[in-house]
Write an enzyme that holds these catalytic residues in place. Structure first.
Site, PDB file in Angstrom:
ATOM      1  N   THR A 184     -43.047 -52.410  21.995  1.00 54.44           N
ATOM      2  CA  THR A 184     -43.476 -51.703  20.776  1.00 54.44           C
ATOM      3  C   THR A 184     -44.562 -52.487  20.038  1.00 54.44           C
ATOM      4  O   THR A 184     -45.633 -51.955  19.737  1.00 54.44           O
ATOM      5  CB  THR A 184     -42.256 -51.495  19.842  1.00 54.44           C
ATOM      6  OG1 THR A 184     -41.237 -50.834  20.582  1.00 54.44           O
ATOM      7  CG2 THR A 184     -42.616 -50.681  18.626  1.00 54.44           C
ATOM      8  N   GLY A 224     -41.900 -57.416   8.629  1.00 53.96           N
ATOM      9  CA  GLY A 224     -42.843 -56.574   9.378  1.00 53.96           C
ATOM     10  C   GLY A 224     -44.264 -56.745   8.867  1.00 53.96           C
ATOM     11  O   GLY A 224     -44.831 -57.839   8.931  1.00 53.96           O
ATOM     12  N   ASP A 265     -30.309 -60.154  12.349  1.00 50.00           N
ATOM     13  CA  ASP A 265     -31.765 -60.132  12.173  1.00 50.00           C
ATOM     14  C   ASP A 265     -32.128 -60.601  10.748  1.00 50.00           C
ATOM     15  O   ASP A 265     -32.985 -61.465  10.568  1.00 50.00           O
ATOM     16  CB  ASP A 265     -32.253 -58.697  12.441  1.00 50.00           C
ATOM     17  CG  ASP A 265     -33.737 -58.533  12.222  1.00 50.00           C
ATOM     18  OD1 ASP A 265     -34.511 -58.982  13.081  1.00 50.00           O
ATOM     19  OD2 ASP A 265     -34.124 -57.970  11.180  1.00 50.00           O
ATOM     20  N   LYS A 275     -34.198 -64.002   9.347  1.00 48.77           N
ATOM     21  CA  LYS A 275     -35.337 -63.876   8.425  1.00 48.77           C
ATOM     22  C   LYS A 275     -35.119 -64.682   7.146  1.00 48.77           C
ATOM     23  O   LYS A 275     -36.028 -65.353   6.667  1.00 48.77           O
ATOM     24  CB  LYS A 275     -35.589 -62.403   8.119  1.00 48.77           C
ATOM     25  CG  LYS A 275     -36.140 -61.646   9.348  1.00 48.77           C
ATOM     26  CD  LYS A 275     -36.121 -60.157   9.130  1.00 48.77           C
ATOM     27  CE  LYS A 275     -36.765 -59.406  10.288  1.00 48.77           C
ATOM     28  NZ  LYS A 275     -36.518 -57.956  10.219  1.00 48.77           N
TER      29      LYS A 275
HETATM   30  N1  HSE Z   1     -35.192 -54.545  13.832  1.00 54.28           N
HETATM   31  C1  HSE Z   1     -36.005 -55.107  12.801  1.00 54.28           C
HETATM   32  C2  HSE Z   1     -35.792 -54.285  11.537  1.00 54.28           C
HETATM   33  C3  HSE Z   1     -37.429 -55.077  13.223  1.00 54.28           C
HETATM   34  O1  HSE Z   1     -35.196 -53.213  11.626  1.00 54.28           O
HETATM   35  O2  HSE Z   1     -36.191 -54.708  10.464  1.00 54.28           O
HETATM   36  C4  HSE Z   1     -38.348 -55.870  12.354  1.00 54.28           C
HETATM   37  O3  HSE Z   1     -38.040 -57.228  12.380  1.00 54.28           O
END
Ligand code: HSE
Length: 400
Positions: free
Chosen positions: A10, A128, A195, A199
């Site tokens: 992606t 992002g 995730d 971060k």
């Molecule tokens: N899976 C992650 C999200 C992608 O949904 O934020 C971006 O790091």
């Protein structure tokens, strides 16, 4: 300037698209034309123009002296770590969106980049397309960071928003997020909070200049949030969001990931869908907020390509990033104070009233067999002790 892209998923295909679409503008900003010489992927892509530059062997890329910047968008720690380390050691700059890699090996890779006078850049690894790494490194440097709290995962925010606004169930919302390219390959990484954990580990390491072990961050995802919880939160005038938070209180740093009910006056209340937002509190600046698309092909690729431009502009110059490999000792969160929203069976009401200081009661039609309430702010450990003495259907931290 020749660059290479590792991974044509992606984000990788997004990087190829952004470089093509904004070719002239990128050349102006970088003061050099940027061309993709190689894309590395194990797969074939018949009919896709990428076939002209597709290679299957990393050696072709890393041993090509013409390639000065490598984009790593494969995800996962291996083989990304091995490739990135080798590239930096060979004097090539690396730009990555890979939060697992950055959270685990950030300090070491930054040190290699510093020694080789190249750059290891990772704007896309958090939020992002939202600029947050560069602001922390370059803009908010006059401040002591007191708190960072963010909606750091687009998939879970998308799921929670859909459940609230459209009444769709968890599975359907997750499926849609996956179809839109927001989710991780393994959905547990999103919905269990892993995730967001990586971060907030990256942001905390950068804010305090030391290595945070992400394994030590207490992490709770959204899998125990039900449609009833969403309705209760609504009845309280709030919304449930998954937060990654780190705070510095009197030289002690706390970090955690957990869902929380926030009220409509909270600055992050209206951050919905795939959007992410990060609130940073500096000791002289006060609050500053960063908001934008937190996941998805083009927003993430935009952040990656902005790093490529920075790397091209800074050839032979290492951009200083404060993140040493000294371990940052996190404080246990048990002394932090929160309100809690609690659901117990109606039969336990008397007991609950003795155990908790109740700030507000909340009732929902159809759930008369439950007793639900909001506590006043209490220490996490005090809450745990009280909760262990009663049958709790569910509990969620709150700030209302
Ligand atoms: N899976 C992650 C999200 C992608 O949904 O934020 C971006 O790091």
């Amino acid at each position: 300037m020749k660059i290479a892209v590792l991974g044509y998923g992606t984000v990788g295909s997004g990087v190829v698209e952004v470089v093509k679409r904004n070719y002239d503008n990128i050349a102006k900003r970088a003061r050099e034309v940027i061309d993709i010489k190689y894309v590395l992927d194990l797969r074939e892509f018949p009919g896709d123009p990428v076939m002209e530059v597709l290679v299957h062997d990393f050696g072709t890329i890393v041993n090509d002296p013409e390639v000065k910047v490598i984009v790593e968008v494969m995800g996962g720690v291996e083989p990304a770590y091995t490739f990135v380390k080798e590239a930096l050691l060979k004097g090539k700059s690396v730009c990555t969106s890979n939060k697992e890699l950055v959270a685990k090996h950030g300090a070491e890779l930054l040190e290699i980049a510093r020694q080789r006078n190249v750059n290891f850049l990772f704007e896309a690894s958090v939020g992002g397309g939202i600029p947050i790494i560069r602001p922390l490194n370059q803009s908010l440097t006059a401040d002591e960071i007191e708190e960072i709290t963010g909606i750091l995962n687009g998939t879970t925010n998308y799921i929670l928003s859909k459940m609230k606004d459209e009444g769709v169930d968890f599975e359907d919302a997750l499926k849609e997020a996956q179809e839109k390219g927001y989710a991780e390959k393994n959905p547990a990484a999103d919905i269990e909070g892993y995730d967001a954990c990586r971060k907030i580990a990256i942001l905390t390491s950068l804010a305090y200049g030391m290595q945070v072990q992400y394994e030590e961050i207490p992490t709770e995802g959204i899998t125990k949030i039900t449609a009833a919880d969403i309705r209760y939160a609504d009845a309280l005038g709030g919304s449930i969001k998954l937060f990654g938070t780190s705070k510095k209180v009197a030289d002690k740093v706390y970090a955690y990931v957990a869902p929380k009910i926030i009220g409509s006056k909270h600055p992050l209340y209206s951050v919905n869908g795939v959007f992410n937002a990060i609130l940073v509190r500096g000791n002289v600046l006060g609050d500053v907020m960063f908001y934008g698309s937190g996941a998805g092909k083009l927003p993430t690729a935009s952040a990656v390509v902005s790093d490529v431009i920075d790397a091209v502009k800074h050839q032979g110059v290492n951009i200083m990033q404060l993140w040493s490999n000294k371990k940052l000792e996190l404080e246990a969160t048990k002394t932090l104070k929160n309100q809690f929203f609690v659901r117990v069976p109606a039969t336990e009401r008397e007991k609950a009233e003795k155990l908790f200081e109740i700030a507000e009661l909340v009732t929902l039609g159809g759930l008369e067999e439950e007793f639900a309430f909001l506590t006043t702010a209490m220490k996490e450990e005090t809450f745990e002790e009280a909760a262990a003495q009663i049958c709790v259907i569910n509990s969620i931290r709150a700030e209302l």
